[in-house]
Enzyme design. Structure first.
Site, PDB file in Angstrom:
ATOM      1  N   GLY A   1      28.968  26.726   5.962  1.00 53.63           N
ATOM      2  CA  GLY A   1      29.238  27.858   5.078  1.00 53.63           C
ATOM      3  C   GLY A   1      30.349  27.591   4.082  1.00 53.63           C
TER       4      GLY A   1
ATOM      5  N   GLY B   1      36.044  31.513   3.493  1.00 55.54           N
ATOM      6  CA  GLY B   1      36.677  30.802   4.600  1.00 55.54           C
ATOM      7  C   GLY B   1      36.445  29.302   4.498  1.00 55.54           C
TER       8      GLY B   1
ATOM      9  CD  GLU C   1      34.302  47.836  -6.038  1.00 58.18           C
ATOM     10  OE1 GLU C   1      35.527  47.788  -5.891  1.00 58.18           O
ATOM     11  OE2 GLU C   1      33.573  46.855  -5.873  1.00 58.18           O
TER      12      GLU C   1
ATOM     13  CB  ALA D   1      37.885  37.964   0.183  1.00 56.51           C
ATOM     14  CD  GLN D   2      43.863  37.520   0.688  1.00 53.39           C
ATOM     15  OE1 GLN D   2      44.534  36.867   1.474  1.00 53.39           O
ATOM     16  NE2 GLN D   2      43.606  37.079  -0.524  1.00 53.39           N
TER      17      GLN D   2
HETATM   18  C1  LIG Z   1      28.851  43.556  -2.333  1.00 60.06           C
HETATM   19  C2  LIG Z   1      30.098  43.084  -1.617  1.00 60.06           C
HETATM   20  C3  LIG Z   1      31.344  43.440  -2.113  1.00 60.06           C
HETATM   21  C4  LIG Z   1      32.499  43.001  -1.479  1.00 60.06           C
HETATM   22  N1  LIG Z   1      33.716  43.362  -1.995  1.00 60.06           N
HETATM   23  C5  LIG Z   1      34.838  42.904  -1.417  1.00 60.06           C
HETATM   24  C6  LIG Z   1      36.106  43.198  -1.976  1.00 60.06           C
HETATM   25  O1  LIG Z   1      36.209  43.885  -2.993  1.00 60.06           O
HETATM   26  N2  LIG Z   1      37.205  42.683  -1.358  1.00 60.06           N
HETATM   27  C7  LIG Z   1      37.132  41.907  -0.236  1.00 60.06           C
HETATM   28  O2  LIG Z   1      38.153  41.440   0.266  1.00 60.06           O
HETATM   29  N3  LIG Z   1      35.945  41.632   0.325  1.00 60.06           N
HETATM   30  C8  LIG Z   1      34.804  42.098  -0.231  1.00 60.06           C
HETATM   31  N4  LIG Z   1      33.582  41.808   0.322  1.00 60.06           N
HETATM   32  C9  LIG Z   1      33.548  41.067   1.587  1.00 60.06           C
HETATM   33  C10 LIG Z   1      33.789  39.574   1.390  1.00 60.06           C
HETATM   34  O3  LIG Z   1      32.955  39.088   0.360  1.00 60.06           O
HETATM   35  C11 LIG Z   1      33.512  38.848   2.695  1.00 60.06           C
HETATM   36  O4  LIG Z   1      34.358  39.385   3.673  1.00 60.06           O
HETATM   37  C12 LIG Z   1      33.775  37.355   2.569  1.00 60.06           C
HETATM   38  O5  LIG Z   1      32.834  36.790   1.673  1.00 60.06           O
HETATM   39  C13 LIG Z   1      33.685  36.658   3.918  1.00 60.06           C
HETATM   40  O6  LIG Z   1      33.915  35.298   3.727  1.00 60.06           O
HETATM   41  P1  LIG Z   1      33.227  34.233   4.691  1.00 60.06           P
HETATM   42  O7  LIG Z   1      33.767  32.900   4.304  1.00 60.06           O
HETATM   43  O8  LIG Z   1      33.384  34.660   6.106  1.00 60.06           O
HETATM   44  O9  LIG Z   1      31.671  34.320   4.395  1.00 60.06           O
HETATM   45  P2  LIG Z   1      30.873  34.253   3.013  1.00 60.06           P
HETATM   46  O10 LIG Z   1      31.763  34.307   1.858  1.00 60.06           O
HETATM   47  O11 LIG Z   1      29.804  35.286   3.129  1.00 60.06           O
HETATM   48  O12 LIG Z   1      30.199  32.807   3.068  1.00 60.06           O
HETATM   49  C14 LIG Z   1      29.252  32.460   4.038  1.00 60.06           C
HETATM   50  C15 LIG Z   1      28.514  31.210   3.559  1.00 60.06           C
HETATM   51  O13 LIG Z   1      27.742  30.700   4.634  1.00 60.06           O
HETATM   52  C16 LIG Z   1      26.477  30.308   4.180  1.00 60.06           C
HETATM   53  N5  LIG Z   1      25.554  30.372   5.327  1.00 60.06           N
HETATM   54  C17 LIG Z   1      25.281  31.463   6.095  1.00 60.06           C
HETATM   55  N6  LIG Z   1      24.452  31.117   7.115  1.00 60.06           N
HETATM   56  C18 LIG Z   1      24.194  29.799   6.973  1.00 60.06           C
HETATM   57  C19 LIG Z   1      23.406  28.872   7.709  1.00 60.06           C
HETATM   58  N7  LIG Z   1      22.734  29.221   8.818  1.00 60.06           N
HETATM   59  N8  LIG Z   1      23.335  27.591   7.265  1.00 60.06           N
HETATM   60  C20 LIG Z   1      24.011  27.209   6.147  1.00 60.06           C
HETATM   61  N9  LIG Z   1      24.782  28.048   5.421  1.00 60.06           N
HETATM   62  C21 LIG Z   1      24.886  29.316   5.842  1.00 60.06           C
HETATM   63  C22 LIG Z   1      26.154  31.295   3.064  1.00 60.06           C
HETATM   64  O14 LIG Z   1      25.201  30.770   2.161  1.00 60.06           O
HETATM   65  C23 LIG Z   1      27.538  31.489   2.428  1.00 60.06           C
HETATM   66  O15 LIG Z   1      27.757  30.578   1.378  1.00 60.06           O
HETATM   67  C24 LIG Z   1      32.406  42.210  -0.297  1.00 60.06           C
HETATM   68  C25 LIG Z   1      31.151  41.859   0.193  1.00 60.06           C
HETATM   69  C26 LIG Z   1      30.001  42.280  -0.459  1.00 60.06           C
HETATM   70  C27 LIG Z   1      28.655  41.890   0.080  1.00 60.06           C
END
Ligand SMILES: Cc1cc2nc3c(=O)[nH]c(=O)nc-3n(C[C@H](O)[C@H](O)[C@H](O)COP(=O)(O)OP(=O)(O)OC[C@H]3O[C@@H](n4cnc5c(N)ncnc54)[C@H](O)[C@@H]3O)c2cc1C
Length: 430
Positions: A15, A19, A174, A322-323
């Protein structure tokens, strides 16, 4: 996968979200082999997805190539692959492009839309968690208006121009605000031969206030802003079903609509092998200890939305935002280096920088650590913070220029049906 075995330990990160990317950056100075796997070849800046759905931004400006993240790092590899199974006893992964072994595994797969087991809703509702889903929604919104022009049945026309957004968190708020601005500023010019005043934007929230993770003041102000924009806010209303035409709720309230957007929940994006029910914490997330080690495994870690670190302050894990993902990625990067150097690990401590949401032009709410404010200043702060965290210099410039252009011209020029969304309108005919 054509990745040579080196003398260095191999760390696989599944991913490239918030993170995964912050972890990669921390590991760049260490003698390790890093393999980043993602089912997309780009990072998605999810907080701005709603602007793609509503024609404010092109999708490319909120995506960043993952290969570019690794440029300049030796022994770092990216493979475009979906991981389908984790074979923890063998320290192997099964993926859509073959198998690969690891010394350390980091799961950073984020989350997916949670329809809470309601298959009918899942079939008919629109989700907004990925760029393709946002483009589908953009196409559907525009196609609805094109279709509304063609029908002389006014019930059908109203249903086509009626938008129901379920979920009063930042995403729902939003999106509702952006749709209301389109109704006010763009539809009358684009569709002079359609009575677009009849378009409705309904925001349905199960609880008794919007933005329930923020302060009461922010909730109230956001609701006020939405009402000023003409959004109909429904609180304490739970949606039970949607058959593609009628939205039913636990109350007598129903909506006839061609578009229901589901922004009412997410759950961890788990992978077979570590998805045993007894292992999962609330929200389908992997339980981790204070070092982000998945409970029961020494060599498997999880960060971000998929990880549930239960502490006294966070009994349900950290917020799926995100944070926490960025901060856990950085802390884990330092810990993996400590682990390889035989040093003790440093527990994760979340630094809550606050939260914010925007409702529209000059309208936003901010709850920062020691200060809360709403209105124009909050809107500028919201824009600055989003530009700052957007990955890629080009993306920042493009988004900034678009925002200035949209602000000055009251416009959203990306209202294009590039990839039509196939919607069956026949059910509105009877
Ligand atoms: C519409 C929307 C608005 C948001 N607004 C905010 C905001 O204003 N402020 C805020 O702080 N947060 C916001 N968030 C939440 C924030 O985006 C997430 O909390 C954050 O992206 C989590 O980060 P992550 O690294 O855990 O996962 P993600 O950023 O979701 O990344 C996960 C990655 O893993 C990959 N992946 C998943 N499963 C697999 C697999 N089996 N094999 C290979 N790759 C895989 C995906 O393709 C992706 O690239 C929002 C979310 C959404 C959907």
């Amino acid at each position: 996968m054509n990745i040579p075995r080196s003398n260095c330990p191999r760390i696989i990160i599944i991913g490239g979200g918030f993170g995964g990317v912050s972890l990669v950056e921390k590991l760049s100075k260490k003698d390790v082999q890093v393999v980043l796997l993602d089912k997309n070849n780009y990072h998605t800046f999810q907080p701005l997805l709603y602007q793609v759905s509503t024609g404010g931004l092109e999708p490319d400006s909120i995506a960043y190539p993952l290969r570019k993240v690794l440029i300049g790092y030796d022994n770092f590899f990216f493979r475009l692959a979906e991981v389908t199974e984790i074979l923890a006893e063998k320290k192997m992964l099964k993926t859509t492009i073959g198998e690969i072994s690891y010394d350390y595994l980091v799961i950073a797969t984020g989350s997916e839309t949670n329809f809470f087991g309601n298959d009918e809703l899942e079939k008919h509702a629109m989700a907004m968690k990925t760029i393709p889903q946002s483009l589908n929604l953009r196409s559907l919104i525009l196609e609805n208006f094109e279709q509304a022009l063609l029908t002389d049945d006014y019930h059908e026309r109203d249903a086509l121009m009626n938008f129901v957004i379920v979920g009063g968190g930042p995403t729902g708020v939003e999106l509702a605000g952006a749709l209301a601005e389109i109704k006010k500023g763009i539809l009358p010019k684009d569709y002079p031969d359609l009575d677009t005043r009849r378009a409705q934007i309904n925001l349905v929230q199960g609880g008794d206030r919007l933005l329930n993770a923020m302060s009461e003041k922010a909730s109230k102000k956001a609701e006020e802003f939405l009402e000023e924009l003409g959004v109909q806010v429904w609180k304490n209303v739970r949606v039970t079903s949607y058959d593609g035409k009628t939205v039913r709720t636990k109350t007598d309230l129903t909506f006839e609509t061609a578009t229901l957007v589901w922004a009412a929940g997410v759950k961890g994006a788990t992978i077979k092998g570590l998805d045993a029910k007894e292992l999962m914490a609330a929200g389908n997330r992997l339980p981790v200890n204070e070092f982000n080690q998945v409970v029961g495994y020494e060599d498997i870690f999880a960060i971000g939305d998929i990880a549930c670190m239960q502490t006294e302050d966070t009994p349900n894990g950290h917020p799926m935002m995100a944070q926490p993902a960025i901060q856990q990625g950085r802390n884990l990067g330092e810990n993996l280096i400590r682990l390889l150097d035989g040093k003790p690990l440093k527990p994760f401590e979340y630094k809550d920088k606050g939260s914010m949401a925007t409702v529209g032009r000059n309208k936003a709410v901010c709850d920062l650590k020691n200060i809360r404010f709403q209105g124009v200043f909050a809107w500028f702060v919201w824009m600055f913070v989003h530009l700052f965290f957007l990955i890629g210099f080009r993306n920042r410039v493009v988004v900034f220029v678009n925002w200035v252009y949209n602000y000055v011209r009251f416009d959203r020029e990306a209202r294009l049906i590039i990839r039509p969304f196939k919607r069956d309108y026949s059910q509105f005919k009877d």
